[in-house]
Design a protein around this motif. Structure first.
Motif, mmCIF file in Angstrom:
data_model
loop_
_atom_site.group_PDB
_atom_site.id
_atom_site.type_symbol
_atom_site.label_atom_id
_atom_site.label_comp_id
_atom_site.label_asym_id
_atom_site.label_seq_id
_atom_site.Cartn_x
_atom_site.Cartn_y
_atom_site.Cartn_z
ATOM 1 N N ALA A 21 6.775 -4.937 6.307
ATOM 2 C CA ALA A 21 5.814 -4.442 7.283
ATOM 3 C C ALA A 21 5.976 -2.960 7.610
ATOM 4 C CB ALA A 21 5.917 -5.257 8.565
ATOM 5 N N SER A 22 7.199 -2.436 7.518
ATOM 6 C CA SER A 22 7.406 -1.058 7.959
ATOM 7 C C SER A 22 8.549 -0.399 7.191
ATOM 8 C CB SER A 22 7.733 -1.028 9.453
ATOM 9 O OG SER A 22 8.990 -1.626 9.688
ATOM 10 N N ALA A 23 8.631 0.907 7.352
ATOM 11 C CA ALA A 23 9.721 1.665 6.745
ATOM 12 C C ALA A 23 11.064 1.267 7.365
ATOM 13 C CB ALA A 23 9.483 3.165 6.918
ATOM 14 N N ALA A 24 11.057 0.943 8.660
ATOM 15 C CA ALA A 24 12.296 0.521 9.320
ATOM 16 C C ALA A 24 12.809 -0.786 8.711
ATOM 17 C CB ALA A 24 12.066 0.358 10.822
ATOM 18 N N SER A 25 11.895 -1.700 8.411
ATOM 19 C CA SER A 25 12.290 -2.956 7.763
ATOM 20 C C SER A 25 12.877 -2.685 6.384
ATOM 21 C CB SER A 25 11.089 -3.886 7.621
ATOM 22 O OG SER A 25 10.612 -4.271 8.879
ATOM 23 N N ALA A 26 12.291 -1.731 5.675
ATOM 24 C CA ALA A 26 12.790 -1.381 4.345
ATOM 25 C C ALA A 26 14.186 -0.783 4.433
ATOM 26 C CB ALA A 26 11.833 -0.404 3.668
ATOM 27 N N ALA A 65 17.989 -4.270 -6.760
ATOM 28 C CA ALA A 65 18.323 -4.987 -5.529
ATOM 29 C C ALA A 65 17.237 -6.003 -5.184
ATOM 30 C CB ALA A 65 18.513 -3.996 -4.385
ATOM 31 N N ALA A 66 15.985 -5.652 -5.401
ATOM 32 C CA ALA A 66 14.885 -6.576 -5.108
ATOM 33 C C ALA A 66 14.956 -7.799 -6.009
ATOM 34 C CB ALA A 66 13.545 -5.871 -5.287
ATOM 35 N N THR A 69 10.515 7.026 -1.042
ATOM 36 C CA THR A 69 10.715 7.090 0.406
ATOM 37 C C THR A 69 10.788 5.673 0.947
ATOM 38 O OG1 THR A 69 8.356 7.078 0.883
ATOM 39 C CG2 THR A 69 9.399 9.249 0.564
ATOM 40 N N ALA A 70 11.185 5.537 2.199
ATOM 41 C CA ALA A 70 11.261 4.214 2.826
ATOM 42 C C ALA A 70 9.883 3.555 2.886
ATOM 43 C CB ALA A 70 11.862 4.328 4.229
ATOM 44 N N GLU A 71 8.839 4.355 3.047
ATOM 45 C CA GLU A 71 7.477 3.810 3.068
ATOM 46 C C GLU A 71 7.105 3.226 1.706
ATOM 47 O OE1 GLU A 71 8.283 6.867 4.203
ATOM 48 O OE2 GLU A 71 7.951 6.587 6.365
ATOM 49 N N GLN A 72 7.487 3.910 0.630
ATOM 50 C CA GLN A 72 7.213 3.405 -0.716
ATOM 51 C C GLN A 72 8.012 2.139 -1.000
ATOM 52 O OE1 GLN A 72 8.201 7.222 -2.495
ATOM 53 N NE2 GLN A 72 6.173 7.277 -3.453
ATOM 54 N N VAL A 73 9.252 2.101 -0.528
ATOM 55 C CA VAL A 73 10.092 0.915 -0.706
ATOM 56 C C VAL A 73 9.481 -0.266 0.047
ATOM 57 C CG1 VAL A 73 12.354 -0.089 -0.247
ATOM 58 C CG2 VAL A 73 12.190 2.240 -1.108
ATOM 59 N N ALA A 74 9.002 -0.021 1.269
ATOM 60 C CA ALA A 74 8.387 -1.086 2.056
ATOM 61 C C ALA A 74 7.171 -1.659 1.331
ATOM 62 C CB ALA A 74 7.978 -0.558 3.435
ATOM 63 N N ALA A 75 6.358 -0.796 0.747
ATOM 64 C CA ALA A 75 5.188 -1.263 0.006
ATOM 65 C C ALA A 75 5.612 -2.081 -1.208
ATOM 66 C CB ALA A 75 4.329 -0.078 -0.415
ATOM 67 N N TYR A 76 6.641 -1.644 -1.918
ATOM 68 C CA TYR A 76 7.114 -2.352 -3.108
ATOM 69 C C TYR A 76 7.675 -3.722 -2.759
ATOM 70 C CZ TYR A 76 9.735 -3.378 -7.359
ATOM 71 O OH TYR A 76 10.227 -3.990 -8.482
ATOM 72 N N LEU A 77 8.433 -3.793 -1.657
ATOM 73 C CA LEU A 77 9.062 -5.052 -1.265
ATOM 74 C C LEU A 77 8.132 -5.942 -0.442
ATOM 75 C CD1 LEU A 77 12.621 -3.776 -0.219
ATOM 76 C CD2 LEU A 77 11.945 -4.858 -2.375
ATOM 77 N N GLY A 78 6.976 -5.427 -0.049
ATOM 78 C CA GLY A 78 6.046 -6.204 0.758
ATOM 79 C C GLY A 78 6.493 -6.345 2.201
#
Length: 74
Positions: free
Chosen positions: A19-24, A58-59, A8-17
């Motif tokens: 701040a939010s799912a919107a940023s991800a 991509a990261a 999910t976008a929340e998991q991606v945000a955590a992986y990429l460090g």
């Protein structure tokens, strides 16, 4: 048969460090990672999921903080 892992976008945000799912979602859009939409288990609303392998790739290709990508070696 192998199954693809989706985040999910929340998991991606955590992986990429981030701040939010919107940023991800914004970062993934810039990096060209496309998601698939599945219904949310509670509300039934569309929920984006991104292939974990594509997110990792991509990261790894991100230039990094402070990198001047506008300068070209001549």
């Amino acid at each position: 048969m192998t199954t693809t892992e989706y985040w999910t976008a929340e998991q991606v945000a955590a992986y990429l460090g981030l701040a939010s799912a919107a940023s991800a979602r914004r970062a993934l859009s810039r990096l060209g990672v496309r998601g698939r939409y599945t219904p949310h288990p509670d509300s039934g609303r569309p929920c984006a999921e991104y292939p974990a392998d594509a997110v990792r790739t991509a990261a790894a290709s991100r230039p990094g903080q402070g990198r001047r990508t506008d300068l070209k070696e001549t």
